[in-house]
Structure formats: C-alpha cells, structure tokens
Design a protein around this motif. Structure first.
Motif, PDB file in Angstrom:
ATOM      1  N   GLU A  24       0.832  -1.204   0.000  1.00 44.55           N
ATOM      2  CA  GLU A  24       0.000   0.000   0.000  1.00 44.55           C
ATOM      3  C   GLU A  24       0.868   1.256   0.000  1.00 44.55           C
ATOM      4  O   GLU A  24       0.543   2.250  -0.663  1.00 44.55           O
ATOM      5  CB  GLU A  24      -0.922   0.000   1.226  1.00 44.55           C
ATOM      6  CG  GLU A  24      -1.942   1.129   1.243  1.00 44.55           C
ATOM      7  CD  GLU A  24      -2.843   1.142   0.014  1.00 44.55           C
ATOM      8  OE1 GLU A  24      -3.225   2.245  -0.422  1.00 44.55           O
ATOM      9  OE2 GLU A  24      -3.149   0.057  -0.529  1.00 44.55           O
ATOM     10  N   GLU A  25       1.979   1.218   0.730  1.00 38.80           N
ATOM     11  CA  GLU A  25       2.882   2.371   0.763  1.00 38.80           C
ATOM     12  C   GLU A  25       3.520   2.590  -0.606  1.00 38.80           C
ATOM     13  O   GLU A  25       3.639   3.735  -1.077  1.00 38.80           O
ATOM     14  CB  GLU A  25       3.967   2.153   1.821  1.00 38.80           C
ATOM     15  CG  GLU A  25       4.960   3.314   1.963  1.00 38.80           C
ATOM     16  CD  GLU A  25       4.314   4.619   2.396  1.00 38.80           C
ATOM     17  OE1 GLU A  25       4.895   5.678   2.082  1.00 38.80           O
ATOM     18  OE2 GLU A  25       3.234   4.583   3.024  1.00 38.80           O
ATOM     19  N   GLN A  26       3.914   1.506  -1.272  1.00 36.42           N
ATOM     20  CA  GLN A  26       4.485   1.635  -2.617  1.00 36.42           C
ATOM     21  C   GLN A  26       3.453   2.150  -3.607  1.00 36.42           C
ATOM     22  O   GLN A  26       3.772   2.950  -4.490  1.00 36.42           O
ATOM     23  CB  GLN A  26       5.038   0.282  -3.070  1.00 36.42           C
ATOM     24  CG  GLN A  26       6.306  -0.147  -2.342  1.00 36.42           C
ATOM     25  CD  GLN A  26       6.643  -1.616  -2.540  1.00 36.42           C
ATOM     26  OE1 GLN A  26       5.810  -2.402  -3.005  1.00 36.42           O
ATOM     27  NE2 GLN A  26       7.862  -1.989  -2.193  1.00 36.42           N
ATOM     28  N   ARG A  27       2.218   1.721  -3.441  1.00 41.35           N
ATOM     29  CA  ARG A  27       1.138   2.201  -4.315  1.00 41.35           C
ATOM     30  C   ARG A  27       0.974   3.719  -4.162  1.00 41.35           C
ATOM     31  O   ARG A  27       0.861   4.449  -5.149  1.00 41.35           O
ATOM     32  CB  ARG A  27      -0.173   1.485  -3.964  1.00 41.35           C
ATOM     33  CG  ARG A  27      -1.375   1.958  -4.781  1.00 41.35           C
ATOM     34  CD  ARG A  27      -2.646   1.306  -4.282  1.00 41.35           C
ATOM     35  NE  ARG A  27      -2.684  -0.104  -4.617  1.00 41.35           N
ATOM     36  CZ  ARG A  27      -3.237  -0.598  -5.715  1.00 41.35           C
ATOM     37  NH1 ARG A  27      -3.803   0.213  -6.595  1.00 41.35           N
ATOM     38  NH2 ARG A  27      -3.240  -1.887  -5.947  1.00 41.35           N
ATOM     39  N   LYS A  28       0.993   4.199  -2.917  1.00 43.17           N
ATOM     40  CA  LYS A  28       0.861   5.635  -2.666  1.00 43.17           C
ATOM     41  C   LYS A  28       2.013   6.400  -3.300  1.00 43.17           C
ATOM     42  O   LYS A  28       1.819   7.476  -3.879  1.00 43.17           O
ATOM     43  CB  LYS A  28       0.829   5.912  -1.158  1.00 43.17           C
ATOM     44  CG  LYS A  28      -0.472   5.534  -0.471  1.00 43.17           C
ATOM     45  CD  LYS A  28      -0.407   5.864   1.014  1.00 43.17           C
ATOM     46  CE  LYS A  28      -1.693   5.472   1.728  1.00 43.17           C
ATOM     47  NZ  LYS A  28      -1.608   5.755   3.188  1.00 43.17           N
ATOM     48  N   GLN A  29       3.217   5.840  -3.181  1.00 41.04           N
ATOM     49  CA  GLN A  29       4.389   6.512  -3.733  1.00 41.04           C
ATOM     50  C   GLN A  29       4.347   6.557  -5.258  1.00 41.04           C
ATOM     51  O   GLN A  29       4.718   7.564  -5.870  1.00 41.04           O
ATOM     52  CB  GLN A  29       5.661   5.808  -3.256  1.00 41.04           C
ATOM     53  CG  GLN A  29       5.925   5.966  -1.764  1.00 41.04           C
ATOM     54  CD  GLN A  29       7.110   5.158  -1.292  1.00 41.04           C
ATOM     55  OE1 GLN A  29       7.322   4.032  -1.739  1.00 41.04           O
ATOM     56  NE2 GLN A  29       7.887   5.706  -0.378  1.00 41.04           N
ATOM     57  N   LEU A  30       3.880   5.489  -5.878  1.00 39.23           N
ATOM     58  CA  LEU A  30       3.755   5.478  -7.337  1.00 39.23           C
ATOM     59  C   LEU A  30       2.676   6.456  -7.790  1.00 39.23           C
ATOM     60  O   LEU A  30       2.841   7.165  -8.790  1.00 39.23           O
ATOM     61  CB  LEU A  30       3.440   4.062  -7.830  1.00 39.23           C
ATOM     62  CG  LEU A  30       4.608   3.061  -7.756  1.00 39.23           C
ATOM     63  CD1 LEU A  30       4.122   1.651  -8.065  1.00 39.23           C
ATOM     64  CD2 LEU A  30       5.727   3.459  -8.711  1.00 39.23           C
ATOM     65  N   CYS A  31       1.571   6.498  -7.053  1.00 38.86           N
ATOM     66  CA  CYS A  31       0.504   7.450  -7.387  1.00 38.86           C
ATOM     67  C   CYS A  31       1.011   8.888  -7.270  1.00 38.86           C
ATOM     68  O   CYS A  31       0.599   9.763  -8.040  1.00 38.86           O
ATOM     69  CB  CYS A  31      -0.706   7.246  -6.479  1.00 38.86           C
ATOM     70  SG  CYS A  31      -1.660   5.750  -6.860  1.00 38.86           S
ATOM     71  N   ALA A  32       1.918   9.121  -6.309  1.00 40.59           N
ATOM     72  CA  ALA A  32       2.461  10.468  -6.136  1.00 40.59           C
ATOM     73  C   ALA A  32       3.261  10.917  -7.360  1.00 40.59           C
ATOM     74  O   ALA A  32       3.368  12.109  -7.633  1.00 40.59           O
ATOM     75  CB  ALA A  32       3.345  10.520  -4.889  1.00 40.59           C
ATOM     76  N   LEU A  33       3.816   9.971  -8.114  1.00 40.84           N
ATOM     77  CA  LEU A  33       4.525  10.317  -9.350  1.00 40.84           C
ATOM     78  C   LEU A  33       3.558  10.754 -10.446  1.00 40.84           C
ATOM     79  O   LEU A  33       3.956  11.424 -11.399  1.00 40.84           O
ATOM     80  CB  LEU A  33       5.330   9.110  -9.859  1.00 40.84           C
ATOM     81  CG  LEU A  33       6.476   8.590  -8.993  1.00 40.84           C
ATOM     82  CD1 LEU A  33       7.103   7.368  -9.660  1.00 40.84           C
ATOM     83  CD2 LEU A  33       7.527   9.662  -8.761  1.00 40.84           C
ATOM     84  N   LEU A  34       2.290  10.367 -10.292  1.00 44.48           N
ATOM     85  CA  LEU A  34       1.317  10.553 -11.371  1.00 44.48           C
ATOM     86  C   LEU A  34       0.228  11.561 -11.045  1.00 44.48           C
ATOM     87  O   LEU A  34      -0.584  11.894 -11.897  1.00 44.48           O
ATOM     88  CB  LEU A  34       0.659   9.199 -11.695  1.00 44.48           C
ATOM     89  CG  LEU A  34       1.607   8.132 -12.245  1.00 44.48           C
ATOM     90  CD1 LEU A  34       1.012   6.747 -12.051  1.00 44.48           C
ATOM     91  CD2 LEU A  34       1.893   8.381 -13.713  1.00 44.48           C
ATOM     92  N   GLY A  35       0.168  12.030  -9.790  1.00 43.79           N
ATOM     93  CA  GLY A  35      -0.909  12.932  -9.394  1.00 43.79           C
ATOM     94  C   GLY A  35      -1.998  12.174  -8.654  1.00 43.79           C
ATOM     95  O   GLY A  35      -1.757  11.122  -8.064  1.00 43.79           O
ATOM     96  N   ASP A  36      -3.207  12.699  -8.698  1.00 50.84           N
ATOM     97  CA  ASP A  36      -4.326  12.081  -7.976  1.00 50.84           C
ATOM     98  C   ASP A  36      -4.956  11.018  -8.873  1.00 50.84           C
ATOM     99  O   ASP A  36      -5.853  11.294  -9.666  1.00 50.84           O
ATOM    100  CB  ASP A  36      -5.358  13.152  -7.603  1.00 50.84           C
ATOM    101  CG  ASP A  36      -6.324  12.654  -6.541  1.00 50.84           C
ATOM    102  OD1 ASP A  36      -6.032  11.617  -5.919  1.00 50.84           O
ATOM    103  OD2 ASP A  36      -7.373  13.279  -6.348  1.00 50.84           O
ATOM    104  N   VAL A  37      -4.445   9.787  -8.746  1.00 50.93           N
ATOM    105  CA  VAL A  37      -4.887   8.710  -9.643  1.00 50.93           C
ATOM    106  C   VAL A  37      -5.242   7.456  -8.853  1.00 50.93           C
ATOM    107  O   VAL A  37      -4.880   7.299  -7.687  1.00 50.93           O
ATOM    108  CB  VAL A  37      -3.780   8.353 -10.674  1.00 50.93           C
ATOM    109  CG1 VAL A  37      -3.424   9.555 -11.531  1.00 50.93           C
ATOM    110  CG2 VAL A  37      -2.543   7.798  -9.980  1.00 50.93           C
ATOM    111  N   GLU A  38      -5.946   6.576  -9.519  1.00 49.19           N
ATOM    112  CA  GLU A  38      -6.211   5.234  -9.004  1.00 49.19           C
ATOM    113  C   GLU A  38      -5.527   4.226  -9.917  1.00 49.19           C
ATOM    114  O   GLU A  38      -5.472   4.408 -11.138  1.00 49.19           O
ATOM    115  CB  GLU A  38      -7.717   4.951  -8.974  1.00 49.19           C
ATOM    116  CG  GLU A  38      -8.456   5.685  -7.873  1.00 49.19           C
ATOM    117  CD  GLU A  38      -9.934   5.345  -7.849  1.00 49.19           C
ATOM    118  OE1 GLU A  38     -10.443   4.848  -8.887  1.00 49.19           O
ATOM    119  OE2 GLU A  38     -10.582   5.580  -6.827  1.00 49.19           O
ATOM    120  N   LEU A  39      -4.990   3.155  -9.330  1.00 48.46           N
ATOM    121  CA  LEU A  39      -4.355   2.090 -10.094  1.00 48.46           C
ATOM    122  C   LEU A  39      -5.221   0.841 -10.042  1.00 48.46           C
ATOM    123  O   LEU A  39      -5.576   0.370  -8.956  1.00 48.46           O
ATOM    124  CB  LEU A  39      -2.966   1.780  -9.530  1.00 48.46           C
ATOM    125  CG  LEU A  39      -1.937   2.924  -9.509  1.00 48.46           C
ATOM    126  CD1 LEU A  39      -0.623   2.446  -8.920  1.00 48.46           C
ATOM    127  CD2 LEU A  39      -1.723   3.481 -10.909  1.00 48.46           C
TER     128      LEU A  39
END
Length: 470
Positions: A24-39
């Motif tokens: 979950e922490e890695q998901r948040k960090q990856l989303c931070a590279l992309l803006g406010d997104v869902e994966l």
C-alpha cells in the motif's frame, strides 16, 4: 477427457485472483509520481502468462498504464505511458512517459528525453524507447538494448539510465504487472469549499493593510522573526521573494532560489521586507536557512537550528554541515534578547513530494519539531507547488479549496509532521511569472497573516510566563 482437463485449467487461470504485488505504501508513492490517480490491475504475468497475446488481450485500448516489474534481486522498476496500446506498428509520441525504480524505498523517476521515441507499439510485449523490453520474447526477463544503441527510427535515446541502477543488472523477472491509471475527479461544481477564501482585490488590500499595521504584543519586539525550515528545493527562498514581490508591486528575486539538488542557501539570512521601494520596513523578518537533507553531514544541522531558534546565529553566518555552530561563540558576552529569538517556525514542504518523503528526512523534521516544542515556539506548515501537484489547481487557483486531492495532501502532511490540519496552509510561490496575480497574492498574504497571529501567540505565552509569581 484430456480436452476437458485443458478447458478446466484455462477456466481456473481466467478466474485466478489478481492480487497486486506492490504494498500500500508503494502504491501511494507510485501514485504520487502521477498525481491524484487510481491504479487498477489489468495484467499479472504469473497469472495470465508471459505471452504477448495475453498482455494485449488485457491491456490494449485501456488508456494510460503503469508497468511494474519485480526481479529476483528485489528491485521494483518499470515505466509509464499515457498512450493506449493498440498494436499500430508506429512510434508513439508521449511526452509524459517515464521510467522509475525504487531506490532507498522511494521511486526515482527518469523522464523521457525525446517525446518522439517513447516506445514502439506492435504486437510484442511492452518496451520503452526500444531500449528496455519487458517479458522479452515471451519470457520472464527484461532486456536492455545495449548502452549506446538508440532508436533507429527516432535517432535519439528516449531514456538515459544505467541497468545497474535501474534493476541491478538482474534481468530475470519474478513478476510483471500492468495497471490502468485513472485520474480521480478532483473538482465538482457541487462541492462545498473546505476552507473559505475571498478571492478579491478588496481582500488582498485588506490583508496588506492588516500586515502593515501589525504591531507585536511585546513592545521590545519591533519586528517578529519567522524562521523557514524545509528540504532542499521546497521553496523557502521563493516564499520570501514572493512576499517581497507583493509589497514591491513587481516580481523580485532578492533571495537566491532554484531547483538544484543541493541547497542554494548556504548562509543564515534575515530578510526584512519594505512596504514599497521607498517605504518603511514591515513588522516582520523572514529568516532563511540552508535546506534539510536526509544524509548525515549534508544540509542544515539540527544543532544549528537550535542556535538559530535561541537567537545565537547572526545574519550571513555561513553554515558548515560537518561542524555545527558553537552557540557560546555566537552569544558573545550576553544571552540573546527576545527580539533576537525566533517567534514562529514555518516548515516548507513540496506538495508533489509529500508521499515520497524518506524516513530519514521525516525523522529529522520530527527531531526539529520536538526542539521547537520544548522552546514553546509556535509552528505551522506551508505546502508549496500546489499547482504542480494538481492540474485543476494549475488551471484555476480558486479551485484549491474544492480539490479533494489537495485536501488529502493537507491531511497527509498533518499526519506525517504531527501538526493540526488548521496549521497547514497550501500556497503557490511566484516562480515563472513576470506579473503579479491576484489569487496567488491572496494565498501568500493569508499565510503571512497567520504567521503573525502565531507569533503573537508565542509572545503572549512569553508574557504570561514572565508575569507569573516566582
């Protein structure tokens, strides 16, 4: 019978649960590279197979996607493309494409050099810049197309990277996943602002007049001293330049600012602000420091901060990250007076990097907060670069307080730094502009007014302590 068993195996494969391998922490960090997104997980090689047909069946015509690969050495790396996979046999123009690799627990982004060679779209497995091929030839491997080999169609390297840094030269994959990247709607016409701001010229004029007429609670203090602390590149010097610009009536650049990897500020600077070119000094001083860095022996030392807080560091003192200042040398023959001490501390945090903040940097900020708390000095947080963090806010600054993404970032920085949400204010510094802008001014002046209020809270507390019977 054999055909029936084969059918059952295929059926089981198609309904096998798709569990994401990222935390979950890695998901948040990856989303931070992309803006406010869902994966949303589209493809998982260990479930769907490493064949190109399986990849295209699940990933074609899905819009922007993020590929995440995992090798046996523990590296997590991959790439992002904003353009659909369509098997069109063409070079894909994608200026938003990038590669990434988790390094030290944080994803490091490698941006594209040429928007004309982001990838080649064909029937094979995904590639980036025709340099990096995932699930190469339908096998669990990653293939790098030579160090100096470039895209023969675009005639330029799309990405500059080292295989050793990106994935430790371990080409064997244990997993490869592809996620659909969807922007979360941030602004709704029906949304009620979570903070109320008057975006008017009248309100700007009122704030400027309140700041001009401000008088510290203690008569011995003619100007409150506000200390700005934050990581390298967070915008401390830019904030002073922005406030100075508002009162000068034009864009100014008195303090050195920029986006270098190491701190551009090497001295302790105290910046008074005048009310116009020929005007008198305003009742506050903004104190700028060297940027914080996570490494030991780099950036501002915590002992230096302690000396600054207690008024023992003079203007233009040159920092030495390896050897902190000696307070006794700075005190001369007497302790610092109240007017020389710091009356409010402001932490500057880059909104685009909140989720990427390393544990070491967070520990440094926590240690500083404890020290500031022990001295009873009031504290607040400014979230900078909100326009870079949220596309809707970049389009219209007035949408700031109806943005669910910015609200989530305010809550996140509040949690990470241990400050109340009410003490976190988003702002936009002047950086590229040539002219002043009303909405930007209102946010900056609102933040400054709050700093003066917080300084008064500290001075009020000091007066109360002095009035107590001994």
């Amino acid at each position: 019978m054999q055909r029936k068993k084969m059918h059952q195996r295929l059926k089981n494969l198609s309904v096998a649960p798709q569990t994401s391998s990222i935390t979950e922490e890695q998901r948040k960090q990856l989303c931070a590279l992309l803006g406010d997104v869902e994966l949303s997980l589209l493809y998982k090689a260990s479930v769907h197979g490493y064949q190109d047909s399986a990849f295209h069946q699940r990933c074609d015509h899905q819009g922007p996607t993020l590929l995440v690969a995992y090798n046996h050495s523990g590296y997590i790396f991959g790439g992002y493309t904003s353009v659909d996979y369509t098997q069109c046999f063409q070079d894909i123009v994608d200026k938003e494409a990038f590669l990434f690799s988790f390094q030290g627990g944080v994803p490091v982004r490698i941006n594209i050099n040429s928007e004309f060679s982001a990838r080649y779209d064909d029937t094979g497995m995904p590639n980036f810049g025709e340099q990096l091929f995932f699930c190469y030839r339908n096998r669990p491997v990653v293939h790098h197309q030579g160090g100096d080999v470039f895209n023969y169609r675009a005639r330029v390297n799309a990405f500059n990277f080292s295989p050793a840094t990106l994935y430790g030269n371990d080409t064997n994959l244990r997993e490869c996943e592809v996620y659909k990247v969807e922007q979360i709607p941030q602004i709704s016409a029906k949304m009620t602002p979570w903070r109320n701001v008057l975006w008017t010229a009248k309100r700007r004029a009122e704030l400027m007049e309140m700041i001009r007429n401000y008088k510290p609670l203690v008569t011995s203090v003619s100007r409150v001293r506000i200390l700005m602390i934050g990581p390298v590149g967070a915008g401390k010097s830019s904030f002073f330049n922005s406030i100075n610009s508002i009162f000068m009536g034009r864009i100014t650049s008195k303090a050195m600012s920029g986006s270098a990897g190491t701190s551009l500020t090497t001295q302790f600077r105290t910046y008074p602000v005048k009310d116009g070119r020929e005007g008198k000094p305003l009742p506050f001083v903004l104190c700028d420091t060297m940027g914080l860095e996570e490494q030991t022996g780099a950036g501002l030392d915590i002992e230096d901060i302690s000396s600054i807080l207690q008024g023992h560091i003079p203007d233009r003192y040159k920092f030495n990250p390896i050897t902190p200042s000696q307070p006794k040398e700075q005190k001369a023959s007497r302790p610092a007076s109240l007017k020389e001490k710091i009356h409010c501390v402001v932490y500057m945090i880059d909104t685009t990097k909140i989720s990427l903040m390393s544990d070491k940097l967070q520990e440094k900020l926590t240690t500083i907060r404890r020290k500031v708390n022990s001295l009873g000095i009031t504290q607040m947080v400014l979230m900078t670069k909100i326009d870079e963090a949220c596309p809707e806010v970049e389009k219209d600054l007035q949408s700031l307080y109806v943005s669910s993404y910015i609200k989530s970032k305010v809550q996140e920085v509040s949690s990470r730094l241990g400050v109340p949400v009410s003490c976190v204010l988003p702002v936009k510094n002047y950086s590229q502009e040539l002219e002043l802008e009303l909405n930007c001014d209102v946010l900056l002046l609102t933040a400054l007014q709050q700093m003066l209020n917080f300084a008064d809270d500290y001075l009020d507390d000091v007066c109360s302590m002095e009035d107590k019977p001994k």
